[in-house]
Write a protein that holds these residues in place. Structure first.
Motif, PDB file in Angstrom:
ATOM      1  N   SER A  53     -43.556  42.748   0.137  1.00 20.82           N
ATOM      2  CA  SER A  53     -42.131  42.595   0.333  1.00 20.82           C
ATOM      3  C   SER A  53     -41.381  41.781  -0.596  1.00 20.82           C
ATOM      4  O   SER A  53     -40.404  42.182  -1.313  1.00 20.82           O
ATOM      5  CB  SER A  53     -41.697  41.880   1.604  1.00 20.82           C
ATOM      6  OG  SER A  53     -42.391  42.712   2.890  1.00 20.82           O
ATOM      7  N   PRO A  54     -41.681  40.539  -1.030  1.00 22.75           N
ATOM      8  CA  PRO A  54     -41.321  39.949  -2.036  1.00 22.75           C
ATOM      9  C   PRO A  54     -41.332  40.508  -3.457  1.00 22.75           C
ATOM     10  O   PRO A  54     -40.295  40.501  -4.002  1.00 22.75           O
ATOM     11  CB  PRO A  54     -41.892  38.626  -2.364  1.00 22.75           C
ATOM     12  CG  PRO A  54     -42.551  38.269  -0.848  1.00 22.75           C
ATOM     13  CD  PRO A  54     -43.039  39.679  -0.577  1.00 22.75           C
ATOM     14  N   TYR A  56     -41.421  43.890  -4.217  1.00 15.73           N
ATOM     15  CA  TYR A  56     -40.479  44.963  -3.701  1.00 15.73           C
ATOM     16  C   TYR A  56     -39.095  44.615  -3.966  1.00 15.73           C
ATOM     17  O   TYR A  56     -38.433  45.160  -4.837  1.00 15.73           O
ATOM     18  CB  TYR A  56     -40.615  45.630  -2.416  1.00 15.73           C
ATOM     19  CG  TYR A  56     -39.544  46.687  -2.132  1.00 15.73           C
ATOM     20  CD1 TYR A  56     -39.517  47.906  -2.677  1.00 15.73           C
ATOM     21  CD2 TYR A  56     -38.448  46.434  -1.346  1.00 15.73           C
ATOM     22  CE1 TYR A  56     -38.530  48.766  -2.684  1.00 15.73           C
ATOM     23  CE2 TYR A  56     -37.450  47.366  -1.339  1.00 15.73           C
ATOM     24  CZ  TYR A  56     -37.456  48.577  -1.783  1.00 15.73           C
ATOM     25  OH  TYR A  56     -36.520  49.475  -1.635  1.00 15.73           O
ATOM     26  N   ARG A  57     -38.557  43.430  -3.279  1.00 14.78           N
ATOM     27  CA  ARG A  57     -37.507  42.783  -3.633  1.00 14.78           C
ATOM     28  C   ARG A  57     -37.004  42.510  -4.934  1.00 14.78           C
ATOM     29  O   ARG A  57     -36.033  42.723  -5.591  1.00 14.78           O
ATOM     30  CB  ARG A  57     -37.189  41.783  -2.516  1.00 14.78           C
ATOM     31  CG  ARG A  57     -35.814  41.103  -2.549  1.00 14.78           C
ATOM     32  CD  ARG A  57     -35.614  39.982  -1.431  1.00 14.78           C
ATOM     33  NE  ARG A  57     -36.385  38.835  -1.696  1.00 14.78           N
ATOM     34  CZ  ARG A  57     -37.546  38.812  -1.059  1.00 14.78           C
ATOM     35  NH1 ARG A  57     -37.852  39.593  -0.137  1.00 14.78           N
ATOM     36  NH2 ARG A  57     -38.410  37.367  -1.140  1.00 14.78           N
ATOM     37  N   ARG A  58     -38.120  41.836  -5.750  1.00 16.67           N
ATOM     38  CA  ARG A  58     -37.934  41.246  -6.890  1.00 16.67           C
ATOM     39  C   ARG A  58     -38.083  42.427  -8.151  1.00 16.67           C
ATOM     40  O   ARG A  58     -36.983  42.698  -8.775  1.00 16.67           O
ATOM     41  CB  ARG A  58     -38.954  40.225  -7.329  1.00 16.67           C
ATOM     42  CG  ARG A  58     -38.865  38.850  -6.648  1.00 16.67           C
ATOM     43  CD  ARG A  58     -39.835  38.267  -7.091  1.00 16.67           C
ATOM     44  NE  ARG A  58     -39.787  37.833  -8.884  1.00 16.67           N
ATOM     45  CZ  ARG A  58     -40.763  37.341  -9.578  1.00 16.67           C
ATOM     46  NH1 ARG A  58     -41.785  36.874  -8.902  1.00 16.67           N
ATOM     47  NH2 ARG A  58     -40.230  37.103 -10.571  1.00 16.67           N
ATOM     48  N   ARG A  60     -36.834  45.801  -7.297  1.00 13.55           N
ATOM     49  CA  ARG A  60     -36.024  46.285  -6.949  1.00 13.55           C
ATOM     50  C   ARG A  60     -34.705  45.835  -7.771  1.00 13.55           C
ATOM     51  O   ARG A  60     -33.664  46.395  -8.681  1.00 13.55           O
ATOM     52  CB  ARG A  60     -35.583  46.402  -5.441  1.00 13.55           C
ATOM     53  CG  ARG A  60     -34.300  47.459  -5.242  1.00 13.55           C
ATOM     54  CD  ARG A  60     -34.028  47.372  -3.835  1.00 13.55           C
ATOM     55  NE  ARG A  60     -33.665  46.118  -3.487  1.00 13.55           N
ATOM     56  CZ  ARG A  60     -33.199  45.689  -2.209  1.00 13.55           C
ATOM     57  NH1 ARG A  60     -33.352  46.664  -0.945  1.00 13.55           N
ATOM     58  NH2 ARG A  60     -32.747  44.304  -1.737  1.00 13.55           N
ATOM     59  N   GLU A  61     -34.694  44.395  -7.628  1.00 16.14           N
ATOM     60  CA  GLU A  61     -33.456  43.607  -8.481  1.00 16.14           C
ATOM     61  C   GLU A  61     -33.476  43.862  -9.616  1.00 16.14           C
ATOM     62  O   GLU A  61     -32.404  44.174 -10.425  1.00 16.14           O
ATOM     63  CB  GLU A  61     -33.486  42.197  -7.958  1.00 16.14           C
ATOM     64  CG  GLU A  61     -33.235  41.824  -6.396  1.00 16.14           C
ATOM     65  CD  GLU A  61     -33.396  40.330  -5.994  1.00 16.14           C
ATOM     66  OE1 GLU A  61     -33.652  39.767  -6.846  1.00 16.14           O
ATOM     67  OE2 GLU A  61     -32.962  40.168  -4.954  1.00 16.14           O
ATOM     68  N   GLU A  64     -32.505  47.448 -10.800  1.00 19.94           N
ATOM     69  CA  GLU A  64     -31.256  47.808 -10.155  1.00 19.94           C
ATOM     70  C   GLU A  64     -30.323  46.914 -11.494  1.00 19.94           C
ATOM     71  O   GLU A  64     -29.208  47.513 -11.967  1.00 19.94           O
ATOM     72  CB  GLU A  64     -30.563  47.219  -8.971  1.00 19.94           C
ATOM     73  CG  GLU A  64     -31.148  48.129  -7.903  1.00 19.94           C
ATOM     74  CD  GLU A  64     -30.789  47.651  -6.356  1.00 19.94           C
ATOM     75  OE1 GLU A  64     -30.409  46.671  -6.487  1.00 19.94           O
ATOM     76  OE2 GLU A  64     -30.869  48.534  -5.688  1.00 19.94           O
ATOM     77  N   ASP A  83     -42.139  51.751 -11.542  1.00 20.88           N
ATOM     78  CA  ASP A  83     -41.371  50.281 -12.129  1.00 20.88           C
ATOM     79  C   ASP A  83     -40.623  50.660 -13.324  1.00 20.88           C
ATOM     80  O   ASP A  83     -40.477  49.609 -14.266  1.00 20.88           O
ATOM     81  CB  ASP A  83     -42.419  49.312 -12.632  1.00 20.88           C
ATOM     82  CG  ASP A  83     -43.604  49.824 -13.305  1.00 20.88           C
ATOM     83  OD1 ASP A  83     -43.532  50.980 -13.808  1.00 20.88           O
ATOM     84  OD2 ASP A  83     -44.409  49.021 -13.711  1.00 20.88           O
TER      85      ASP A  83
END
Length: 869
Positions: A53-54, A56-58, A60-61, A64, A83
């Motif tokens: 989860s961490p 994926y969040r990093r 994605r940010e 984006e 990636d």
């Protein structure tokens, strides 16, 4: 309407305000010049040690963030690939400077990534359209740039942007370090460059324009950079904005995409926000109505319930008032001002004093202009922005005209639907009704081969339905349907040949031969040879259509035994054969003339011979027509036909020379006739020419025996030679009557109306002092016969001779002299009979003039003494 990129757009927008993608339209399939960025996070798997989860969040940010930087440079974020991020510049819509913007985006994405990152950038042509999931509406780009960008990304070290030679060459201001050639799967050895410096710069030959632009803008306040599509106007303004506008002592407001499809209020809102922060700042200190109008124009308030004209005037007044209230001057940078909103045009006509305007347009909008020419990039890359800025119908129509060339409007509308041609003309994308060559080349590269083929087939079908077979065949050939094209060309060639234009059929036969299957080529070659034969420029083909034509067979029979009625009936059937038709007309006109029907003969020659014929029949046509015109007293019309260079053919030159001498003799130019006649005879020693020259020398009171002997060898020349000999005997005081009678026999044998009338007139003049009663009978015969047959010059002589005889007996002759003489000789004779002084001295008629003057003396004193009434 919300775009696939996530941007929410006003309902009237045609293109996304963020990425520029076409909104709400069927996905096209076309070839485009693109720059592709493949961005990749290096060693991203290490992030998963902290948990899924961490990580994926990093990730994605980070992705984006990278995508946002790509969009800020005008890129279209196609998709996230694990990636990595795949970004297109130039598809689905081009904004210009694609290679430079792609490098700038890749540079930003790598430098600002929270993870080690790398990128590859490649440029070139690729196919844009639906594929796989794209059938549901998702766009896909296929081609070498996409694959190469991915390979370069994999070759790059963390923190590097790798690119290739094409991208660097098309991005002035970008510098790369050559790393050598690398093996790229499927592409062989490719020179690879690492991006080391990035700046927006002009090519060396354009750099002086920056100083010129800034100096003129500050002194003239309104300046337009104009030139054709793809000439580098946007690039120049972009460099000015980046490198010079920041140094000016006042703010800059940039309005982009100024076409009518882009809502002006959205453009204004963005520009005002960038320049002043909160748009509400402009509303301060404005009266209520003006504040309401300005708020509406910025999209901050609903439309006031005013009549449209009143609202437009209020908006103009509000903007002028708001801008005049600014404490510092303002530079208004207007890009793509090719088809501006009318309200904006009116605003620019009366700008506030504190406003400067720098515009980009294909038209010279203002008196202060800076013109650019030529293409600054490959046609497809340079011209994509101009094409993409158009509405779909106009864009499709322009592409269709570029691919198809000149076609009827209904063909273009069948492809594009209703469109505004006026819009394309106003934007100077159509010049004199045509697509400029660079745009046409770009269109042919942009539209895929399959669609080009469909367009050509559609054009061929519509043109064939209109009977425009040659044009239809061209489009069939372009569509790859060579056999069908050859068939249409052959049909059109045969139709042109039947209409009497074998010269226009010949190039069609040649094109058809180049396209036809081998089995057709022999018959096509035979038809082409027969078309040439019909113009007198080749022998008849052994197995061509001429051998089977009944009209030609009948003409050959009539040429051996001519019949006027049969020839006249056959003329329409000889239309496909200009040489034979011209020969038949000459033969028929000669028959009619010898039958004392000069007006009918002239009517046969009313249609000029085909211009593609050899010179001889054309010259014979002119000579015979000129002779008929002179028979009818129309010497002024005959003279232009007897001027100009002569061909080499002996018979045609002789006929022409004889007619030319006759014209000069009958119009009283004996000296000129002798000079030209001797020159022509030296080049054309022909019996007919000898007879004509002998007649001229006889009027000069000379009788060259050599000319006489040669003239006797020609059927018509024999009669003229005997007539000249009779005049010689008359001049010597010998009896010429037997010779005159011999000439009349010759004239009846041929027959020859010209010789017949000359012999009768000469005999009457000779007998006048000796046998008035015979002359009265002769003059009566001449008067009746020439009036009946229409030989006007000899009719005039008959009238005058008859009038002279009646005057000597004291009779009135008003009925005989009520005509306008056509020649100086007859004009002087009539004046003498009317008791007037003749204006002509008749020196140019030689002894003929002297004979006539002597004959007048018998009655001249009496006619002067008698009061004319």
């Amino acid at each position: 309407m919300r775009c696939a990129c996530g941007q929410k757009n006003p309902p009237e927008a045609r293109y996304c305000l963020a990425c520029g993608q076409l909104l709400g339209a069927k996905l096209p399939r076309e070839t485009r010049f693109v720059s592709v960025v493949f961005f990749d996070l290096a060693n991203s798997t290490e992030a998963f040690r902290q948990g899924l989860s961490p990580a994926y969040r990093r990730l994605r940010e980070a992705l984006e963030e990278a995508a946002g930087r790509a969009r800020a440079r005008g890129g279209f974020v196609h998709r996230f690939l694990g990636d990595g991020v795949l970004v297109f510049f130039g598809a689905p819509r081009s904004q210009g400077l694609e290679p430079w913007r792609a490098l700038a985006a890749a540079w930003d994405m790598v430098r600002h990534s929270p993870f080690p990152a790398r990128a590859g950038v490649a440029s070139g042509e690729a196919l844009w359209g639906p594929l796989g999931s794209g059938y549901a509406g998702e766009p896909t780009l296929l081609g070498p740039p996409v694959n190469l960008a991915e390979r370069l990304s994999k070759l790059a070290a963390p923190g590097e942007v790798l690119t290739e030679a094409t991208t660097l060459r098309l991005a002035p201001g970008a510098e790369g370090a050559l790393l050598g050639s690398r093996e790229v799967k499927g592409m062989g050895q490719v020179p690879v460059y690492r991006l080391v410096r990035l700046a927006l710069d002009l090519p060396p030959h354009r750099r002086p324009l920056l100083q010129t632009l800034e100096a003129r803008l500050l002194t003239e306040r309104r300046l337009v950079v104009h030139g054709p599509a793809g000439s580098g106007k946007s690039f120049l303004l972009e460099v000015f904005r980046e490198r010079r506008a920041r140094g000016l002592p006042f703010p800059t407001v940039r309005l982009q995409r100024m076409g009518p499809e882009m809502p002006l209020r959205a453009t204004l809102y963005r520009a005002v926000t960038e320049a002043f922060g909160a748009p509400e700042a402009l509303l301060r200190n404005l009266p209520g109505d003006l504040a309401e109008a300005l708020a509406y124009s910025l999209g901050l308030a609903p439309r006031p319930p005013w009549e449209k004209r009143a609202l437009d005037e209020a908006i103009l007044a509000a903007w002028r008032e708001a801008l005049m209230g600014l404490k510092t001057p303002l530079l208004l940078l207007l890009q793509d001002l090719h088809y501006p909103d009318r309200t904006l045009e009116r605003f620019l006509e009366r700008m506030p004093e504190n406003l400067l305007v720098l515009a980009e347009s294909r038209r010279p909008l203002f008196p202060a202009r800076l013109g650019l020419e030529g293409l600054e990039a490959p046609p497809l890359l340079a011209l994509q922005p101009a094409l993409d800025a158009l509405p779909v119908p106009e864009r499709t129509a322009l592409l269709a005209m570029g691919v198809l060339g000149e076609v009827p409007p209904e063909v273009v509308e069948a492809i594009a639907g209703p469109f505004s041609r006026e819009r394309l003309v106003a934007e100077e994308l159509l010049v004199h009704g045509r697509v400029p060559p660079p745009l046409a080349e770009a269109a042919r590269r942009l539209v895929p081969e399959e669609e080009r083929t469909q367009w050509h087939r559609l054009a061929a079908r519509l043109l064939a339905a209109q009977g425009r077979l040659e044009e239809a065949a061209h489009h069939l050939a372009e569509a790859g349907e060579a056999r069908e094209a050859a068939h249409l060309l052959r049909v059109q060639a045969q139709a042109l040949w039947r209409e009497g234009h074998p010269d226009r059929a010949l190039p069609l036969y040649q094109k058809a031969e180049g396209l036809a299957p081998p089995g057709w080529r022999a018959s096509l070659a035979a038809e082409a040879q027969d078309a040439l034969a019909s113009l007198g420029r080749a022998e008849e083909a052994a197995s061509g259509p001429r051998r089977e034509d009944a009209a030609l067979a009948r003409y050959r029979e009539l040429r051996a035994r001519p019949e006027a009625g049969a020839l006249l009936a056959l003329l329409p059937a000889l239309k496909p054969y200009p040489l034979e038709q011209a020969e038949a007309r000459l033969l028929l006109a000669g028959l009619l003339w010898r039958a004392f029907r000069p007006q009918e003969a002239l009517a046969v020659l009313a249609e000029p011979p085909h211009p593609g014929l050899p010179p001889d029949p054309v010259l014979e046509h002119r000579s015979l027509k000129a002779g008929l015109l002179m028979d009818l007293g129309r010497h002024a019309e005959a003279e232009p036909l007897l001027e100009g260079p002569l061909p080499e053919g002996l018979e045609a030159r002789a006929r022409f020379g004889a007619a030319r001498l006759r014209l000069l003799l009958e119009t009283g130019r004996l000296a000129q006739a002798l000079e030209e006649g001797e020159g022509l005879y030296a080049k054309t020693p022909h019996p007919w020419m000898a007879a004509a020259l002998l007649g001229a020398w006889t009027l000069k009171d000379r009788f060259p025996e050599a000319l006489f002997r040669e003239a006797l060898a020609h059927p018509d020349g024999r009669g003229l030679a005997l007539l000249a000999l009779a005049h010689r005997r008359w001049r010597r005081g010998e009896d010429p009557v037997p010779l005159f009678k011999e000439v009349l026999k010759e004239a009846r044998r041929l027959p020859n109306p010209y010789l017949h009338h000359l012999a009768l007139s000469s005999l009457a003049l000779y007998l006048w002092p000796k046998a008035p009663r015979k002359v009265q009978a002769l003059s009566q015969h001449l008067l009746y016969h020439t009036h009946k047959t229409g030989f006007l010059v000899h009719l005039e002589v008959a009238r005058l001779l008859r009038a002279q005889l009646l005057l000597e007996t004291g009779e009135r002759v008003d009925h005989l002299l009520g005509f306008a003489p056509s020649l100086p000789l007859t004009r002087a004779w009539k004046a003498a009979l009317q008791g007037q002084e003749a204006a002509e001295d008749l020196e140019g008629y030689g002894i003929l003039g002297r004979w006539v003057r002597r004959l007048w003396r018998r009655g001249a004193a009496w006619t002067r003494a008698r009061r004319w009434s």
